[in-house]
Design a protein around this motif. Sequence first.
Motif, PDB file in Angstrom:
ATOM      1  N   LEU A 155     -12.623   4.406   8.282  1.00 14.69           N
ATOM      2  CA  LEU A 155     -11.992   3.371   9.106  1.00 14.69           C
ATOM      3  C   LEU A 155     -12.772   2.081   8.913  1.00 14.69           C
ATOM      4  O   LEU A 155     -14.012   2.090   8.869  1.00 14.69           O
ATOM      5  CB  LEU A 155     -12.009   3.775  10.578  1.00 14.69           C
ATOM      6  N   ASP A 156     -12.050   0.975   8.770  1.00 12.28           N
ATOM      7  CA  ASP A 156     -12.693  -0.338   8.653  1.00 12.28           C
ATOM      8  C   ASP A 156     -11.660  -1.392   9.031  1.00 12.28           C
ATOM      9  O   ASP A 156     -10.472  -1.221   8.737  1.00 12.28           O
ATOM     10  CB  ASP A 156     -13.170  -0.576   7.211  1.00 12.28           C
ATOM     11  N   HIS A 202     -10.282   9.375  -4.883  1.00 12.98           N
ATOM     12  CA  HIS A 202     -10.505  10.774  -4.488  1.00 12.98           C
ATOM     13  C   HIS A 202      -9.343  11.273  -3.635  1.00 12.98           C
ATOM     14  O   HIS A 202      -8.931  10.614  -2.683  1.00 12.98           O
ATOM     15  CB  HIS A 202     -11.808  10.912  -3.699  1.00 12.98           C
ATOM     16  N   ASP A 203      -8.842  12.457  -3.974  1.00 11.05           N
ATOM     17  CA  ASP A 203      -7.723  13.052  -3.216  1.00 11.05           C
ATOM     18  C   ASP A 203      -8.109  13.383  -1.781  1.00 11.05           C
ATOM     19  O   ASP A 203      -7.272  13.368  -0.885  1.00 11.05           O
ATOM     20  CB  ASP A 203      -7.232  14.347  -3.901  1.00 11.05           C
ATOM     21  N   ASN A 204      -9.397  13.709  -1.563  1.00 15.56           N
ATOM     22  CA  ASN A 204      -9.812  14.133  -0.224  1.00 15.56           C
ATOM     23  C   ASN A 204     -10.330  12.956   0.611  1.00 15.56           C
ATOM     24  O   ASN A 204     -11.180  13.118   1.479  1.00 15.56           O
ATOM     25  CB  ASN A 204     -10.853  15.269  -0.286  1.00 15.56           C
ATOM     26  N   TYR A 205      -9.785  11.755   0.316  1.00 13.74           N
ATOM     27  CA  TYR A 205     -10.152  10.569   1.098  1.00 13.74           C
ATOM     28  C   TYR A 205      -8.925   9.986   1.777  1.00 13.74           C
ATOM     29  O   TYR A 205      -7.856   9.885   1.178  1.00 13.74           O
ATOM     30  CB  TYR A 205     -10.782   9.492   0.203  1.00 13.74           C
ATOM     31  N   LYS A 206      -9.097   9.622   3.041  1.00 14.89           N
ATOM     32  CA  LYS A 206      -7.998   8.999   3.788  1.00 14.89           C
ATOM     33  C   LYS A 206      -8.565   7.784   4.513  1.00 14.89           C
ATOM     34  O   LYS A 206      -9.665   7.864   5.090  1.00 14.89           O
ATOM     35  CB  LYS A 206      -7.436  10.005   4.788  1.00 14.89           C
ATOM     36  N   PHE A 207      -7.833   6.676   4.484  1.00  8.88           N
ATOM     37  CA  PHE A 207      -8.363   5.442   5.057  1.00  8.88           C
ATOM     38  C   PHE A 207      -7.442   4.851   6.109  1.00  8.88           C
ATOM     39  O   PHE A 207      -6.224   4.841   5.950  1.00  8.88           O
ATOM     40  CB  PHE A 207      -8.593   4.400   3.951  1.00  8.88           C
ATOM     41  N   TYR A 208      -8.048   4.365   7.198  1.00 10.24           N
ATOM     42  CA  TYR A 208      -7.311   3.654   8.249  1.00 10.24           C
ATOM     43  C   TYR A 208      -7.862   2.232   8.373  1.00 10.24           C
ATOM     44  O   TYR A 208      -9.073   2.064   8.567  1.00 10.24           O
ATOM     45  CB  TYR A 208      -7.494   4.347   9.611  1.00 10.24           C
ATOM     46  N   LYS A 209      -6.974   1.248   8.252  1.00  7.82           N
ATOM     47  CA  LYS A 209      -7.400  -0.143   8.493  1.00  7.82           C
ATOM     48  C   LYS A 209      -7.171  -0.423   9.981  1.00  7.82           C
ATOM     49  O   LYS A 209      -6.065  -0.737  10.406  1.00  7.82           O
ATOM     50  CB  LYS A 209      -6.608  -1.135   7.635  1.00  7.82           C
ATOM     51  N   LYS A 232      -8.722   0.904  21.347  1.00 13.76           N
ATOM     52  CA  LYS A 232      -8.912   2.260  21.888  1.00 13.76           C
ATOM     53  C   LYS A 232      -7.729   3.182  21.585  1.00 13.76           C
ATOM     54  O   LYS A 232      -7.904   4.353  21.262  1.00 13.76           O
ATOM     55  CB  LYS A 232      -9.133   2.156  23.397  1.00 13.76           C
ATOM     56  N   GLU A 233      -6.532   2.626  21.687  1.00 11.76           N
ATOM     57  CA  GLU A 233      -5.322   3.413  21.459  1.00 11.76           C
ATOM     58  C   GLU A 233      -5.265   3.956  20.033  1.00 11.76           C
ATOM     59  O   GLU A 233      -4.977   5.136  19.812  1.00 11.76           O
ATOM     60  CB  GLU A 233      -4.097   2.527  21.719  1.00 11.76           C
ATOM     61  N   ARG A 234      -5.553   3.078  19.078  1.00 13.31           N
ATOM     62  CA  ARG A 234      -5.524   3.493  17.664  1.00 13.31           C
ATOM     63  C   ARG A 234      -6.606   4.542  17.383  1.00 13.31           C
ATOM     64  O   ARG A 234      -6.375   5.518  16.673  1.00 13.31           O
ATOM     65  CB  ARG A 234      -5.735   2.282  16.744  1.00 13.31           C
ATOM     66  N   LEU A 235      -7.768   4.322  17.958  1.00 12.18           N
ATOM     67  CA  LEU A 235      -8.875   5.256  17.742  1.00 12.18           C
ATOM     68  C   LEU A 235      -8.524   6.634  18.307  1.00 12.18           C
ATOM     69  O   LEU A 235      -8.763   7.662  17.671  1.00 12.18           O
ATOM     70  CB  LEU A 235     -10.140   4.697  18.406  1.00 12.18           C
ATOM     71  N   LYS A 271     -13.011  -9.204  -0.751  1.00 16.04           N
ATOM     72  CA  LYS A 271     -12.771  -8.614  -2.074  1.00 16.04           C
ATOM     73  C   LYS A 271     -13.777  -7.488  -2.358  1.00 16.04           C
ATOM     74  O   LYS A 271     -13.423  -6.448  -2.915  1.00 16.04           O
ATOM     75  CB  LYS A 271     -12.879  -9.681  -3.169  1.00 16.04           C
ATOM     76  N   LEU A 272     -15.010  -7.695  -1.937  1.00 16.28           N
ATOM     77  CA  LEU A 272     -16.049  -6.685  -2.145  1.00 16.28           C
ATOM     78  C   LEU A 272     -15.698  -5.391  -1.407  1.00 16.28           C
ATOM     79  O   LEU A 272     -15.830  -4.291  -1.939  1.00 16.28           O
ATOM     80  CB  LEU A 272     -17.388  -7.235  -1.663  1.00 16.28           C
ATOM     81  N   LYS A 273     -15.189  -5.538  -0.174  1.00 13.83           N
ATOM     82  CA  LYS A 273     -14.790  -4.366   0.619  1.00 13.83           C
ATOM     83  C   LYS A 273     -13.596  -3.661  -0.037  1.00 13.83           C
ATOM     84  O   LYS A 273     -13.554  -2.435  -0.102  1.00 13.83           O
ATOM     85  CB  LYS A 273     -14.432  -4.791   2.050  1.00 13.83           C
ATOM     86  N   MET A 274     -12.655  -4.455  -0.531  1.00 11.54           N
ATOM     87  CA  MET A 274     -11.476  -3.879  -1.192  1.00 11.54           C
ATOM     88  C   MET A 274     -11.863  -3.138  -2.475  1.00 11.54           C
ATOM     89  O   MET A 274     -11.307  -2.082  -2.780  1.00 11.54           O
ATOM     90  CB  MET A 274     -10.448  -4.973  -1.516  1.00 11.54           C
ATOM     91  N   ASP A 275     -12.833  -3.693  -3.209  1.00 11.22           N
ATOM     92  CA  ASP A 275     -13.278  -3.047  -4.455  1.00 11.22           C
ATOM     93  C   ASP A 275     -14.013  -1.737  -4.166  1.00 11.22           C
ATOM     94  O   ASP A 275     -13.898  -0.769  -4.925  1.00 11.22           O
ATOM     95  CB  ASP A 275     -14.155  -3.996  -5.272  1.00 11.22           C
ATOM     96  N   ARG A 276     -14.750  -1.709  -3.068  1.00 11.84           N
ATOM     97  CA  ARG A 276     -15.390  -0.441  -2.670  1.00 11.84           C
ATOM     98  C   ARG A 276     -14.303   0.582  -2.334  1.00 11.84           C
ATOM     99  O   ARG A 276     -14.378   1.742  -2.761  1.00 11.84           O
ATOM    100  CB  ARG A 276     -16.275  -0.667  -1.436  1.00 11.84           C
ATOM    101  N   LEU A 277     -13.312   0.131  -1.574  1.00  7.63           N
ATOM    102  CA  LEU A 277     -12.214   1.021  -1.165  1.00  7.63           C
ATOM    103  C   LEU A 277     -11.460   1.594  -2.351  1.00  7.63           C
ATOM    104  O   LEU A 277     -11.062   2.753  -2.347  1.00  7.63           O
ATOM    105  CB  LEU A 277     -11.222   0.260  -0.284  1.00  7.63           C
ATOM    106  N   LYS A 278     -11.247   0.744  -3.351  1.00  7.87           N
ATOM    107  CA  LYS A 278     -10.518   1.158  -4.560  1.00  7.87           C
ATOM    108  C   LYS A 278     -11.196   2.382  -5.178  1.00  7.87           C
ATOM    109  O   LYS A 278     -10.544   3.334  -5.602  1.00  7.87           O
ATOM    110  CB  LYS A 278     -10.510   0.002  -5.563  1.00  7.87           C
ATOM    111  N   ILE A 279     -12.525   2.364  -5.204  1.00  5.87           N
ATOM    112  CA  ILE A 279     -13.299   3.479  -5.774  1.00  5.87           C
ATOM    113  C   ILE A 279     -13.120   4.744  -4.921  1.00  5.87           C
ATOM    114  O   ILE A 279     -12.912   5.841  -5.445  1.00  5.87           O
ATOM    115  CB  ILE A 279     -14.791   3.090  -5.899  1.00  5.87           C
ATOM    116  N   LEU A 280     -13.174   4.575  -3.603  1.00  5.60           N
ATOM    117  CA  LEU A 280     -13.048   5.732  -2.701  1.00  5.60           C
ATOM    118  C   LEU A 280     -11.651   6.346  -2.761  1.00  5.60           C
ATOM    119  O   LEU A 280     -11.489   7.559  -2.697  1.00  5.60           O
ATOM    120  CB  LEU A 280     -13.379   5.326  -1.257  1.00  5.60           C
ATOM    121  N   ARG A 281     -10.653   5.478  -2.922  1.00  3.74           N
ATOM    122  CA  ARG A 281      -9.267   5.960  -2.925  1.00  3.74           C
ATOM    123  C   ARG A 281      -8.913   6.748  -4.185  1.00  3.74           C
ATOM    124  O   ARG A 281      -7.847   7.363  -4.247  1.00  3.74           O
ATOM    125  CB  ARG A 281      -8.302   4.789  -2.749  1.00  3.74           C
TER     126      ARG A 281
END
Length: 335
Positions: A41-42, A63-70, A76-79, A51-61
């Motif tokens: 989550l970020d 992986h099949d066993n990775y899921k991301f929430y922006k 509180k509701e989203r969490l 851009k630096l954060k997006m480039d890090r995310l690109k690497i993590l994504r």
Amino acid sequence: MESNKKELDKSQKVFITGGAGFIGFHLSKSLLNKGCHVIGLDNLNDYYEVKLKMDRLKILRNHDNYKFYKDDLSDKERLNFIFSEERPDIVVNLGAQAGVRYSIDNPDAYMQSNVIGFYNILECCRKYPVEHLVFASSSSVYGANKKVPFSTEDMVDYPVSLYAATKKSNELMAHCYSKLYKIPATGLRFFTVYGPFGRPDMAYFKFAKKIMNGEPIQVYNNGDMMRDFTFIDDIVLGVENILSNPPAEMETGARYKVYNIGNNKPESLMYFIQTLEKCLGRKAEKQFLPMQPGDVYQTYADVTELMRDFDFKPSTSIEIGLAKFVEWFKEYYGL
């Protein structure tokens, strides 16, 4: 030392907030490479280049066993939705508004993210019980303490920045929730973490950019400062060893523990700059300035407890660490 510590169970879900941040990215990448399931989550805010954060995310994504929430920790509701949907086994809260100097001009960001956001995390861990909550504190809680090395036994009641005050409040809140709701919680006081894909708001990164652009670098307290610089790989190894090993119950009845996580070897700022100059192959033009408000003269981690409990041995010298950073830096910025 023979370790009786549990290895991470790869079937477990690890939820990492601040997942596109510097430490969050490296920890996620290492866990994913080991076959673990990671949920990130970020809020991808623009405190530094997105851009630096997006480039890090690109690497993590990759992986099949990775899921991301922006999403934002203060929502509180989203969490709640994410916890009810994912049911994480281990939570690593690295999401926070970082930076000592920024907190002087932007206090709201710190209260929202570091206090309200952390409260929301604690509430979710209460509603959807987790095996372990590991959270980022900071060496800045030691304020202007004169006694070195800094020990977790030291009194930390006099923070010199709002950032430090929010991190100290996180420790108090975590202890309270651990005592009341049996949430096993471990706080980590990080000491000046650096390395590839690092944070551009940190001195070494700013210095590298300015030196390569031929601009003068600002050296505070006329260069008379000491920092316990810790390379990211040493940090990740230390955190990973802790994840599956929640603390035992304290005398207070809480399953709660705080550790320093640092290099245990402070370097002078001037030597750090010289080493960076050598790695970059360029001399820096230096502008010497007085100490900044909220800054401290020295950081020095006593990591005896982490060594005892987890066989923690930071092994990367700044010569090797900075060389690795510069290699990445030049490639990333096409220099």
